[in-house]
Design a protein around this motif. Structure first.
Motif, PDB file in Angstrom:
ATOM      1  N   ALA A 113       4.037  49.580  53.575  1.00  0.00           N
ATOM      2  CA  ALA A 113       5.501  49.527  53.673  1.00  0.00           C
ATOM      3  C   ALA A 113       6.041  50.576  54.642  1.00  0.00           C
ATOM      4  N   ILE A 114       5.308  51.681  54.815  1.00  0.00           N
ATOM      5  CA  ILE A 114       5.730  52.698  55.779  1.00  0.00           C
ATOM      6  C   ILE A 114       4.567  53.009  56.707  1.00  0.00           C
ATOM      7  N   THR A 115       4.880  53.577  57.840  1.00  0.00           N
ATOM      8  CA  THR A 115       3.870  53.933  58.840  1.00  0.00           C
ATOM      9  C   THR A 115       3.347  55.335  58.557  1.00  0.00           C
ATOM     10  N   PRO A 116       2.217  55.697  59.146  1.00  0.00           N
ATOM     11  CA  PRO A 116       1.700  57.065  58.959  1.00  0.00           C
ATOM     12  C   PRO A 116       2.674  58.137  59.460  1.00  0.00           C
ATOM     13  N   GLU A 117       3.460  57.811  60.498  1.00  0.00           N
ATOM     14  CA  GLU A 117       4.437  58.778  61.004  1.00  0.00           C
ATOM     15  C   GLU A 117       5.547  59.016  59.980  1.00  0.00           C
ATOM     16  N   GLU A 118       6.004  57.937  59.332  1.00  0.00           N
ATOM     17  CA  GLU A 118       7.024  58.071  58.293  1.00  0.00           C
ATOM     18  C   GLU A 118       6.472  58.852  57.100  1.00  0.00           C
ATOM     19  N   PHE A 119       5.195  58.611  56.772  1.00  0.00           N
ATOM     20  CA  PHE A 119       4.570  59.358  55.687  1.00  0.00           C
ATOM     21  C   PHE A 119       4.512  60.843  56.026  1.00  0.00           C
ATOM     22  N   ALA A 120       4.207  61.159  57.279  1.00  0.00           N
ATOM     23  CA  ALA A 120       4.152  62.562  57.702  1.00  0.00           C
ATOM     24  C   ALA A 120       5.536  63.212  57.596  1.00  0.00           C
ATOM     25  N   GLN A 121       6.589  62.481  57.956  1.00  0.00           N
ATOM     26  CA  GLN A 121       7.949  63.015  57.838  1.00  0.00           C
ATOM     27  C   GLN A 121       8.303  63.287  56.376  1.00  0.00           C
ATOM     28  N   ILE A 122       7.967  62.341  55.514  1.00  0.00           N
ATOM     29  CA  ILE A 122       8.252  62.517  54.078  1.00  0.00           C
ATOM     30  C   ILE A 122       7.464  63.695  53.539  1.00  0.00           C
ATOM     31  N   LYS A 123       6.228  63.828  53.995  1.00  0.00           N
ATOM     32  CA  LYS A 123       5.367  64.926  53.524  1.00  0.00           C
ATOM     33  C   LYS A 123       5.935  66.281  53.931  1.00  0.00           C
ATOM     34  N   THR A 124       6.349  66.396  55.182  1.00  0.00           N
ATOM     35  CA  THR A 124       6.903  67.691  55.644  1.00  0.00           C
ATOM     36  C   THR A 124       8.226  68.007  54.921  1.00  0.00           C
ATOM     37  N   ARG A 125       9.037  66.987  54.666  1.00  0.00           N
ATOM     38  CA  ARG A 125      10.294  67.207  53.954  1.00  0.00           C
ATOM     39  C   ARG A 125      10.049  67.598  52.510  1.00  0.00           C
ATOM     40  N   ALA A 126       9.050  66.969  51.873  1.00  0.00           N
ATOM     41  CA  ALA A 126       8.759  67.254  50.474  1.00  0.00           C
ATOM     42  C   ALA A 126       8.163  68.643  50.293  1.00  0.00           C
ATOM     43  N   LEU A 127       7.377  69.075  51.245  1.00  0.00           N
ATOM     44  CA  LEU A 127       6.726  70.378  51.131  1.00  0.00           C
ATOM     45  C   LEU A 127       7.602  71.527  51.609  1.00  0.00           C
TER      46      LEU A 127
END
Length: 126
Positions: A111-125
């Motif tokens: 449902a999401i791309t690896p780039e979107e996952f990286a953005q969510i990861k940086t925001r969450a951390l």
């Protein structure tokens, strides 16, 4: 009791209740006003008791603008506090672990791309 006696009783009752409401507003404003000293507050209270109608009118004329500003400021502060409380209760923030778990499941499902996952990861951390 005839009609006119009852009518004037209603009229005077209305004015008395209106005066009491004005007096409660004035006392509330006096006690909430931080710029006015204790002696000035006591003096206003004594004058309001000795000469009720005239002093109430003078108070509204002299301090009416500040009274309105203090009321508006207090109302806006109460509204902001209420909105903050509603935000904290209505939409509790998810933990970063839960957010990362959801993002990983979305990434695995495509449902999401690896780039979107990286953005969510940086925001969450952060």
């Amino acid at each position: 009791m005839d009609f006119w006696s009852f009518f004037w009783l209603l009229v005077w009752s209305f004015f008395f209740v209106a005066y009491l409401m004005m007096l409660f507003q004035i006392f509330g404003d006096l006690f909430r006003d931080e710029s006015l000293g204790g002696f000035a507050k006591a003096l206003w209270i004594v004058v309001l008791i000795l000469f009720p109608l005239i002093s109430a009118l003078v108070y509204v004329i002299v301090r009416g603008r500040g009274m309105a500003e203090r009321t508006m400021k207090r109302n806006s502060e109460q509204m902001a506090a209420q909105e903050d409380y509603i935000r904290t209760v209505a939409a509790p923030r998810t933990s970063s672990v839960e957010e990362l778990t959801q993002a990983k499941s979305l990434l695995d499902s495509g449902a999401i791309t690896p780039e979107e996952f990286a953005q969510i990861k940086t925001r969450a951390l952060s």
